[in-house]
Each structure stands twice: as C-alpha cells, then as structure tokens.
Design a protein around this motif. Structure first.
Motif: not given
Length: 582
Positions: A81-109
C-alpha cells in the motif's frame, strides 16, 4: 457539511448543473460503457450471442483466467500500500508539525477504515479502468467538533467528473455523484416531502432522465467559485486572504501581500428543479479522488483502460477451445470392438453392453457365419480431440499472458525458468508490465493526502486534543492550535502545533506494510544475533521488540534495564498534553 436547505428558485445554478452533467455524460460516455462491459465480461458473461447460438447455451464452458490476472495486480497493491508522508515546504512550517499532520492523517485513515475505500477504487481501476473514493466530514458524537472521513464509492458509475481530464482530480471545476432512485422509493423519502410544493419536475426533465415515471435522479453537485482577492502574510507567519484578515479583527501587522484568485468549493444536493441542501465545502479541492487504470489520449479524447481490455479475444478463444474440446469428447463414440459377423452369436447382450458394464470376461465364437476361422474381436482406440483444438487453447492462454504482461512465473506456475534468479527476473517483468496501474494508485493516494492537508486546518481549527498514529499504529494524543507544555529530556517546555500556519507537501511511496517489514526485520536480527551471540548483550532488547509473540515487549523492557546507562533509549519527549483535571 454545514447543511442548510436551499432555495428551489435558484434556476440559474440548476440549469448550469444540468448543462454540465450533459457535457460530462457525452464526454465520458464511451469510457463508462467500456467500464460496464469489462466488469460484465469478467464476472457475468464472456460469450457473445453468436457463439451461444452456435454451441447452445447449455453447452458453454467458461475458464475465467482474467480474474487471476486481475487479482495478481490488486493483491500486490494490497500488500504494498502507498503511504502518505507529509513534509514542510516553507519557512513557516516545521518538521514536528508535519509529523503531527502525518499522524493525524493515519488516524483519519484508521478511523475511516480507509483501506476499504482504497481497495475498492484500486480494484475497479484494474478491472474497469477507473474508480473513486471521497472525503467527507461529520460531527463527533455529542460534540460540536468535526472529524474527517475517507469513504468508498462502491459504484464508480455514480460519479461523473468534469469533462476536463485531471490525472488526480485537483483541476476539476465540478463533479457529480448521482443515484438513479426508483420513483416509488423517492416518493416515500423525506426528500419528496421537501418537494411537496411542486415544480421540481417537468420542463422536459424526463427526456434526460432527471425525473421519469420510473426513476428520479438524486444528485450531489460540487463546483468551484472563483473570486479575486488579496493574499497577505502577517508578521507572526500566518498567511491568509485579506477578507479573512479583516473579519478576524486582530491587530497583527501585515508583512507582505499580493493578488491571488480565491477558490471556494460549493456543494448542493438537488432533484430536478429543486435544491434539497446546500453548503460550503471547507477546503479548496473537490473531495472526490479518481484512481485510473491506464489512460491515453486518442483524437483529443481521454480513454481509460483496464488490465484485461485487450485480452478479451484471447479469453474468448480459451473458452471456445475448451468448449469445443469437451463437445468432441462428449460426442465421440465409445471405443468399439471389431469382429467378424456371427462371432457374438449367443452372446449378443454381453457385447451390446460391453462399453457400459465391467464384465469379468467376454465370450465369442472362433468362426464367422461361413464357418471360417476368425481372429478374436479387437477394441479400436479413440484418437481423441483434434490436435488443432488443443493447440488453439494453449496459444490463447499464451496470448493472454503476452497481452497483459504477466507470465507463468508471475502467476505462481511452473515455467521454463529453473533458477531462483530467473524466476525472480520473470516476476519482475510482470511487475514492470503492470506498474502503471500501481503507480496510478500511488498518484491518487498523494492527491488524497493533499486534499486532507488542505482540509485539516479548516476542520481542526480550534484548540483541541487530537489522536495521532505512528507507522506501527502506536497512538498518542497532542494538543493542537494552542500552546501546551510537554516533557523533553526531563524538562517542561512550551510548544504549539498550529495547523493553520505553514505550507506542507505530500509524498507517497508504495512498499511492504509495517507488519511485513517488522517480520523481515525480526528475521534479520535473529540471523545477526545467532551469528554473533555477544551482540545479544547490545541488541537483545531490539530482537525481542521486533518479535510478534506474547510477552515480547515485556522481555524487551527488562533487557533494556540491563544495558549500560549511555545505551539505554532516551525518552526524549512525551507529547501527552498537560491538561487541567477538569
């Protein structure tokens, strides 16, 4: 959705919707007809009418090889299965919030049982050329907070997208999800009660199937509205439209601004001339995700192609050869005996039943009617079906494999390869031949991830505790959109996961599931530790942690305590929010 009953006098909106529906119906008509034909061929009937008349309906034999080819591809998709991975792309984003978003997407799935939606769409893409799944929102029980869900579309023909083709649906201007409802059922529903004022049918709507004597088309309609606006960047890093900034009323200086078109996705549900419900969709992407099998443009028109689209004739030849072979075998006479006239005199009954009864012996006379000495009766062996019929079936099977690109080794059958490397190479050839189907499902998964990233800040827009999942399904809770204290290296620090700040991108990768990788990792650790027993003193806790057996985690925890302090894993961070007791 934020549901509200609409105004049934919105004539312009409904005329535009019906015009677009007709436009998409004409554009996608051939693909939808081919989809229905492919599924009927695979699961219902593989015999053309002229062949039924030639052989007789009761004599037909179907050796359905197409299903095994389809399952070879779809089950490979399930295992990787393809897995969704989130990564930050600008200065206002951060890796840890990206991990929270990725974990939230896993929860939604997990909460949505999204694997059912993914598998259904992937299967239809392979078997019919296209499939869909959708994203919806709904309120949590006894709460004013909403959740996001990924839901299956069990009938892809109920979705009618924009005639402008989009590989992932992100460029669609509109999309329909419709149901042809029996009129008797519609008239018993609450929808009919809301149409009691009349005027919802007529005006020639029966000609296009919107409201006939037998059925009523109930239609969901997503569409985009575009307006000019100004995008502003605030001093605290937030980016929003100027109209939203002005409504917010906060005294935060604007750092930068530029003109940008604002896209709003609208939704309504209607029958005929009457809008049943209407709402604003929270995100800016139409929440219907397409999964295509294979696509090609011919004469300016997109054609969607299933795995077995061009192997149908070969499959028909397999059925034809098997039916013809069975017919010849069934009609062939039982192997007869050759004897001189008169040799069965006195034993006629025994010889008449010689092909039906297992006699211990058969008696005959040594002479014929003329009294001449004659040799014993001899059985004439049946030559069998003509070699051409058998060869035809074998050639048809080879043609199917050549067209689809999956050969014996890929189907688990014995072939002319003898070494393991040769078998693996042939299997890889089959994987390469069908990789476009796998890659298109990965592209759809990325589109789903982008739609979720677009939607999450609007749904999880208040300070709240959310549940997130790790890759290994371990769960924890974090506070979002509000500063909270967390433990880091034994010290309490203040952190905020603001889901509305920063831009994030999505990448997708297909590979073995976590449980498969865990089993492979456990086997590797066992081999390494077995070859070097001293290594167990260092990695013993990891060896047991990777095992799928009772008490494995307990043993791992005990072994960790025997490690030197500098080698023990550090509990760097506990993301449990420090909430007041109430």
């Amino acid at each position: 959705y934020s549901k509200a009953v609409g105004d049934d006098s919105d004539k312009e909106l409904l005329e535009e919707a019906r015009r677009r529906f007709k436009l998409s119906s004409d554009y996608w008509g051939d693909n939808r007809a081919a989809f229905a034909e492919d599924l009927e061929f695979t699961y219902v009937d593989q015999w053309p009418q002229y062949a039924k008349e030639a052989f007789g309906k009761d004599s037909l034999i179907t050796i359905n090889r197409q299903i095994s080819f389809n399952r070879q591809v779809t089950n490979d998709m399930r295992q990787n299965r393809a897995s969704i991975k989130v990564r930050p792309v600008d200065d206002n984003a951060d890796v840890e919030t990206a991990e929270v978003l990725q974990g939230l997407i896993r929860h939604i799935e997990a909460n949505s049982k999204a694997d059912l939606a993914y598998d259904t769409a992937d299967r239809y893409a392979v078997e019919g050329g296209f499939g869909f799944y959708r994203i919806i929102t709904d309120y949590k029980p006894n709460s004013f907070d909403q959740e996001i869900f990924i839901k299956e579309v069990d009938n892809p023909l109920s979705v009618l997208p924009d005639y402008r083709f989009s590989a992932d649906g992100s460029d669609w201007e509109y999309c329909f999800i419709h149901d042809e409802m029996p009129r008797k059922d519609f008239e018993k529903s609450d929808m009919y009660d809301s149409c009691s004022a009349g005027g919802w049918e007529g005006d020639g709507l029966d000609e296009d199937g919107w409201a006939t004597e037998d059925s009523v088309r109930v239609c969901e309609y997503f569409y985009k509205e575009r307006t000019k606006d100004t995008l502003v960047r605030l001093e605290d890093g937030r980016v929003m439209f100027k109209s939203d900034y002005e409504e917010m009323g906060e005294d935060v200086p604007v750092q930068d601004s530029r003109s940008q078109e604002r896209i709003a996705v609208k939704w309504c549900k209607f029958v005929g001339n009457h809008i049943l419900e209407r709402a604003d969709w929270a995100g800016s992407i139409i929440p219907v995700i397409p999964v295509y099998g294979d696509t090609v443009v011919v004469n300016g028109k997109h054609i969607t192609i299933s795995l077995g689209r061009y192997a149908k004739d070969a499959q028909r030849m397999v059925n034809y050869s098997r039916t013809k072979q069975a017919e010849l075998e069934a009609l062939a006479p039982k192997a007869p005996y050759i004897m001189a006239e008169g040799q069965d005199e006195g034993y006629e009954s025994d010889w008449e039943n010689a092909n039906n009864t297992n006699f211990s012996s058969l008696k005959y006379k040594l002479v014929d009617l003329n009294g001449q000495l004659a040799p014993p009766p001899q059985r004439q062996n049946y030559a069998g079906a003509p070699a051409g019929v058998i060869t035809l079936g074998q050639m048809a099977e080879q043609d199917m494999m050549a067209i689809i690109g999956i050969h014996e080794a890929g189907l688990g059958q014995r072939s002319n390869e003898t070494s393991g490397k040769a078998i693996e190479a042939r299997q890889r050839e089959g994987d390469n031949s069908t990789f476009n189907f796998v890659d298109n499902t990965t592209r759809a998964r990325r589109a789903c991830g982008l739609a979720l990233i677009d939607l999450i800040p609007h749904i999880y827009d208040t300070p709240q505790v959310v549940r997130i999942l790790g890759e290994d399904d371990t769960q924890k809770t974090v506070m979002v959109n509000e500063p909270t204290q967390v433990n880091k290296n034994g010290q309490k620090i203040t952190r905020i996961y603001d889901l509305s700040v920063g831009q994030y991108d999505v990448i997708c990768s297909a590979g073995a599931s976590y449980s498969t990788k865990r089993a492979e990792g456990a086997a590797f650790l066992e081999r390494v530790a077995g070859a070097n027993p001293e290594l167990m003193k260092i990695i013993g806790d990891l060896v047991f942690k990777a095992q799928d057996m009772p008490y494995a985690d307990d043993i791992s925890d005990r072994l960790q305590k025997t490690l030197p302090p500098e080698m023990r894993p550090q509990n760097d961070e506990s993301e449990q929010p420090q909430l007041p007791p109430e």
